[in-house]
Design a protein around this motif. Sequence first.
Motif, PDB file in Angstrom:
ATOM      1  N   LEU A 307      12.939  23.498 -12.447  1.00 14.00           N
ATOM      2  CA  LEU A 307      13.489  24.635 -13.180  1.00 14.00           C
ATOM      3  C   LEU A 307      14.748  25.197 -12.524  1.00 14.00           C
ATOM      4  O   LEU A 307      15.451  25.999 -13.135  1.00 14.00           O
ATOM      5  CB  LEU A 307      12.433  25.739 -13.293  1.00 14.00           C
ATOM      6  N   HIS A 308      15.019  24.794 -11.297  1.00  9.20           N
ATOM      7  CA  HIS A 308      16.149  25.371 -10.562  1.00  9.20           C
ATOM      8  C   HIS A 308      17.210  24.358 -10.175  1.00  9.20           C
ATOM      9  O   HIS A 308      18.309  24.752  -9.742  1.00  9.20           O
ATOM     10  CB  HIS A 308      15.639  26.069  -9.291  1.00  9.20           C
ATOM     11  N   SER A 330       5.481  31.494 -20.803  1.00  3.76           N
ATOM     12  CA  SER A 330       6.620  31.673 -21.705  1.00  3.76           C
ATOM     13  C   SER A 330       6.153  32.091 -23.086  1.00  3.76           C
ATOM     14  O   SER A 330       5.089  31.666 -23.567  1.00  3.76           O
ATOM     15  CB  SER A 330       7.436  30.381 -21.798  1.00  3.76           C
ATOM     16  N   ARG A 333      11.799  33.732 -25.745  1.00  3.98           N
ATOM     17  CA  ARG A 333      12.775  33.752 -24.660  1.00  3.98           C
ATOM     18  C   ARG A 333      12.268  34.425 -23.398  1.00  3.98           C
ATOM     19  O   ARG A 333      12.928  34.394 -22.367  1.00  3.98           O
ATOM     20  CB  ARG A 333      14.043  34.464 -25.131  1.00  3.98           C
ATOM     21  N   ARG A 335       9.951  34.927 -20.125  1.00  4.02           N
ATOM     22  CA  ARG A 335       9.259  34.067 -19.177  1.00  4.02           C
ATOM     23  C   ARG A 335       8.754  34.886 -17.987  1.00  4.02           C
ATOM     24  O   ARG A 335       9.366  35.886 -17.593  1.00  4.02           O
ATOM     25  CB  ARG A 335      10.171  32.930 -18.700  1.00  4.02           C
ATOM     26  N   TRP A 378      10.165  36.365 -14.716  1.00  2.00           N
ATOM     27  CA  TRP A 378      10.915  35.208 -14.248  1.00  2.00           C
ATOM     28  C   TRP A 378      12.378  35.593 -14.058  1.00  2.00           C
ATOM     29  O   TRP A 378      12.967  36.271 -14.895  1.00  2.00           O
ATOM     30  CB  TRP A 378      10.799  34.071 -15.251  1.00  2.00           C
ATOM     31  N   ILE A 379      12.958  35.192 -12.943  1.00  2.00           N
ATOM     32  CA  ILE A 379      14.341  35.501 -12.630  1.00  2.00           C
ATOM     33  C   ILE A 379      15.205  34.261 -12.850  1.00  2.00           C
ATOM     34  O   ILE A 379      14.939  33.205 -12.273  1.00  2.00           O
ATOM     35  CB  ILE A 379      14.493  35.979 -11.174  1.00  2.00           C
ATOM     36  N   GLU A 380      16.205  34.410 -13.688  1.00  2.00           N
ATOM     37  CA  GLU A 380      17.166  33.320 -13.876  1.00  2.00           C
ATOM     38  C   GLU A 380      18.262  33.445 -12.814  1.00  2.00           C
ATOM     39  O   GLU A 380      18.751  34.534 -12.536  1.00  2.00           O
ATOM     40  CB  GLU A 380      17.800  33.399 -15.268  1.00  2.00           C
ATOM     41  N   GLY A 381      18.609  32.333 -12.224  1.00  2.00           N
ATOM     42  CA  GLY A 381      19.666  32.359 -11.227  1.00  2.00           C
ATOM     43  C   GLY A 381      19.745  31.064 -10.456  1.00  2.00           C
ATOM     44  O   GLY A 381      18.871  30.196 -10.559  1.00  2.00           O
ATOM     45  N   LYS A 382      20.791  30.931  -9.665  1.00  2.00           N
ATOM     46  CA  LYS A 382      20.956  29.763  -8.806  1.00  2.00           C
ATOM     47  C   LYS A 382      20.308  30.035  -7.454  1.00  2.00           C
ATOM     48  O   LYS A 382      20.413  31.136  -6.914  1.00  2.00           O
ATOM     49  CB  LYS A 382      22.442  29.470  -8.581  1.00  2.00           C
ATOM     50  N   LEU A 469      17.540  33.764  -4.901  1.00  2.00           N
ATOM     51  CA  LEU A 469      18.208  33.484  -6.164  1.00  2.00           C
ATOM     52  C   LEU A 469      19.424  34.395  -6.316  1.00  2.00           C
ATOM     53  O   LEU A 469      19.331  35.602  -6.070  1.00  2.00           O
ATOM     54  CB  LEU A 469      17.254  33.716  -7.341  1.00  2.00           C
ATOM     55  N   CYS A 471      21.732  35.852  -9.076  1.00  2.00           N
ATOM     56  CA  CYS A 471      21.748  36.051 -10.530  1.00  2.00           C
ATOM     57  C   CYS A 471      23.186  36.012 -11.063  1.00  2.00           C
ATOM     58  O   CYS A 471      24.158  36.035 -10.296  1.00  2.00           O
ATOM     59  CB  CYS A 471      21.091  37.384 -10.878  1.00  2.00           C
TER      60      CYS A 471
END
Length: 584
Positions: A307-308, A330, A333, A335, A378-382, A469, A471
């Motif tokens: 996922l990352h 999920s 949209r 998560r 859930w955190i979206e990020g690199k 992460l 963001c």
Amino acid sequence: MIVYGDHKRTEDARQLREAASEMAESLDCRPCGIQRHAALVGLFVKVSELVQALADVEFEARGGDTPSPRQRQGAKLLVGLAAEVARSWRSGFTVTGAVDPMLRHMLAALDCRGKVLTGTAEGYAHYALYPESYLGAARASGLDANTCVIGIRSIGLGLAALVAAAIDAPVPISVRPIGHPFRRYVNADPELISAWRDKPSACFAVVDEGPGLSGSSMHAVVAWLRRLGIDRDRIHLFPSHSGGPGAEASKEVRETWSGCRKHVARAFERTFPGGAQMPTLRDWVAEAAGSPQLALTEISAGEWRNLHYAEERLWPPSQRGIERRKFLASAGRDRWLVKFAGLGQTGQRKMQTAEMLHEAGFGPQIVGLCHGFLVERWIEGKTMDQANLSRDRLVAELAHYLAWRAANLRTPELGAGLPELAEMAVHNGAEALGERRAAELRNWFSKRAPAQALPRVEIDGRLHPWEFLVCADGTLIKTDAVDHCRGHDLIGCQPIEWDIAGARVEYGFSDSELATLVHRMEAGERLNIDTGLIDCLEPCYLAFQLGLWDVAARSEHGPEKPRLVAAATRYKKGLLRFLERSGP
């Protein structure tokens, strides 16, 4: 390699009994559902810890396990509580109301004089071992009331009570195998099984959470029974997994394992299989998140990396055998991360820490705790190893984060002391680098001044760049930030200097960068950082990480192995560089 540890606490037995009584009273006003059931299981775990600790006090006083009215009293209480857990579980969590008044009376009457040594059961805290799974294993075993149930302390006594409750067997007995971890033996009075010994039709159920690396605890009990004349075909094992003993198992242990009948406590998914009356983890999380159509996908054992990371070649290493169970939830949209945090008070403490981290801006939003599983947004990020952070910002962010932990997460809980950490470092150094280098490290430690007693904190313990992460808006979020100070390892809670030493290793901070980080921490929270302790802890951190990844590499035979070997090699080289830099 020295990696694992078991942190015990000395506590007043009466205070533990009073705390358990308060937990029992709190169930009176809880409505039916998973939260009440989780609280009931938490009570069972709490009382199990107390009863096991009381048994160990008598073991130490008498030099072995012997029949005891107090132990029988405690085991009878545990069987009663196990029956309450079974009733709630089988009803699909529709039971409500107070715990049986007779059980509350038995708890209040429990002989709790003096101090006891307690500890958190590993399975309940780390490995998503649910007591309910032993109810299912016992019911499927075909055993009946003509069974002598034997629990292996510590956790095994409570698990044995569950087995006894499920098959209507008499109150279980318990034993404490002793000796070298890979060569345990039992020192117990044969009178413990005198009522069963001469009954040819009677069976013996040996209950524990293992087997572990050697399987020697279960083998020790079987060997004790065999010496007392019990045929192997009368002995049944109740382990927590079907994998068998680990790499340190002897030939005799493996023969025991293959020769006895086994009734494996079912995996989590089958413990709560769903159906008309049995809600599943998905249902619990859906209720907490307010999303009935929610779906769960398991991302344990390193699968979270999918996922990352866009490519597998970029994956960081994963210690798959000790990773917590985790799922991605999920709904459209939306998560959430659903991760095992621990049953009972262990999970509650971690949720409190996670909520504090979120409020301070360091962690994700917490949705709730569902019978051991922490649910967070859930955190979206690199991951930070894929982001392009400047060195100045990296130092500033880590200083802000670690200073906050030092100021806000102080704890009376202990971990290994500096002498123990130094011993680990020398031992691991000897195994990886040879005796000459280990002697150099031992000599280096001998020249250090004794460290002053500093406040212990809930350290992060996991500052690797893939654990952060970045963001889209540039915010830095720390993941996996509540588990490692209470892991199944030697370190435990430490002064914040442990994390500073870890940051220096993981990011290769120069002396000036380290000085800047320390200055920012001291100025930001008015802390007093001991730079001498940072120096002492750096080789300890390197040696611990070396051992951690090396042990994981030895037990891995798939495509993960090269990544684990590379990680262990990195810390080995780091320890060598430290010795070269420090001089003779």
